[in-house]
Scaffold this active site. Sequence first.
Site, PDB file in Angstrom:
ATOM      1  N   ALA A  11      30.086  12.224  32.420  1.00 11.71           N
ATOM      2  CA  ALA A  11      30.341  11.365  33.590  1.00 11.71           C
ATOM      3  C   ALA A  11      30.814  12.143  34.825  1.00 11.71           C
ATOM      4  O   ALA A  11      30.659  11.663  35.947  1.00 11.71           O
ATOM      5  CB  ALA A  11      31.370  10.294  33.229  1.00 11.71           C
ATOM      6  N   THR A 101      17.892  17.196  29.196  1.00 11.11           N
ATOM      7  CA  THR A 101      16.603  17.816  28.855  1.00 11.11           C
ATOM      8  C   THR A 101      16.840  19.114  28.078  1.00 11.11           C
ATOM      9  O   THR A 101      17.968  19.599  27.995  1.00 11.11           O
ATOM     10  CB  THR A 101      15.789  18.118  30.130  1.00 11.11           C
ATOM     11  OG1 THR A 101      16.569  18.950  30.985  1.00 11.11           O
ATOM     12  CG2 THR A 101      15.416  16.836  30.843  1.00 11.11           C
ATOM     13  N   HIS A 155      13.127  23.844  40.589  1.00 13.55           N
ATOM     14  CA  HIS A 155      14.414  23.150  40.498  1.00 13.55           C
ATOM     15  C   HIS A 155      15.506  23.994  41.127  1.00 13.55           C
ATOM     16  O   HIS A 155      15.329  25.189  41.339  1.00 13.55           O
ATOM     17  CB  HIS A 155      14.780  22.874  39.031  1.00 13.55           C
ATOM     18  CG  HIS A 155      14.034  21.718  38.431  1.00 13.55           C
ATOM     19  ND1 HIS A 155      12.767  21.849  37.926  1.00 13.55           N
ATOM     20  CD2 HIS A 155      14.359  20.410  38.285  1.00 13.55           C
ATOM     21  CE1 HIS A 155      12.347  20.674  37.473  1.00 13.55           C
ATOM     22  NE2 HIS A 155      13.292  19.779  37.686  1.00 13.55           N
ATOM     23  N   LYS A 159      19.939  24.770  37.150  1.00 13.04           N
ATOM     24  CA  LYS A 159      19.309  24.102  35.995  1.00 13.04           C
ATOM     25  C   LYS A 159      19.275  25.078  34.818  1.00 13.04           C
ATOM     26  O   LYS A 159      18.804  26.211  34.964  1.00 13.04           O
ATOM     27  CB  LYS A 159      17.893  23.644  36.347  1.00 13.04           C
ATOM     28  CG  LYS A 159      17.218  22.888  35.218  1.00 13.04           C
ATOM     29  CD  LYS A 159      15.955  22.189  35.681  1.00 13.04           C
ATOM     30  CE  LYS A 159      15.246  21.479  34.546  1.00 13.04           C
ATOM     31  NZ  LYS A 159      16.053  20.442  33.898  1.00 13.04           N
TER      32      LYS A 159
END
Length: 267
Positions: A11, A101, A155, A159
């Site tokens: 979160a 991912t 990206h 990442k």
Amino acid sequence: MGRIKVAVAGASGKMGQASVSAIRSDTDLQLVGAVARRWAGRDLGEVMAGQPWGINCRADVQECLDADRPDVLVDFTHPEVGAQHALWALAKGARPVVGTTGLKKEDLAAIEEACEKSGLGAAVIANFSLGASLLARFAMEAARYFPEIEIIEMHHQDKVDAPSGTALHLAQELAARIHTVNRPASIERLPGVRGGAVNGIRIHSLRLPGVMARHTVVLGGPGQTIEITHDSTDRNAFMPGLIIAIKKVVALNRVVYDLAELLDDGP
Ligand code: NAD
């Protein structure tokens, strides 16, 4: 049925914070829990909005599942832990919606097995944006006529996985379309290239500041090329798809990997 109770793991991260806001804005959903290690013990609202929401940030997912009893656990964390979080959720009767991912094949197999055993559903979706779903649809159509295909994905430099989950999913779908036999897809690493290949479809991965997420499918034929690009410039692009997945996962009893399957008109 009352509102669907949702908890978010990760979160405090970029996608996690966007998800918290989107979930709180939807009247059919109730945010009941948050896993945010760096905010553990603090009220999520105090940290995000300067006023309490009555949501105590947990240090770990199991604590959140036990204390907050969500119907759905949304995960935007790290490839090393995303699958474990999903398995813990299923063990406690919560449905996972995994946006993280870079999960391995064996992770996905374990989630499929847990769904089968529990009779619960899960959504493991590499890209929640409607545009990426349309990119796949258009590229599949073009691949019928142009079977020579490469994928370029760009990206932001933070990442952690490469190739992106979206590019891998695209390559797998396209490879299945252009090869008459649906050969099992596996990633082949190519020396000197950040990326890889899936059943002959090369993926080039760029990591640069200034970019959020861009996927381009390039199809070549004699004397012509087609490029189809999807660009995400804001994390809000992912939120409508995420909300759909949360609402649909409660009625599933298997794992869904493709947002298109959850859209009203199907793939
Ligand atoms: P981020 O680094 O901003 O956030 C990751 C969060 O996970 C952080 O708050 C971190 O503390 C937390 N975390 C890391 N390890 C953890 C653990 N072991 N236990 C609990 N929490 C842990 O990253 P982000 O940009 O928010 O991306 C998160 C994931 O979402 C990545 O895998 C990214 O590729 C993926 N993503 C998916 C989509 C989609 O549409 N499915 C879109 C964008 C990003």
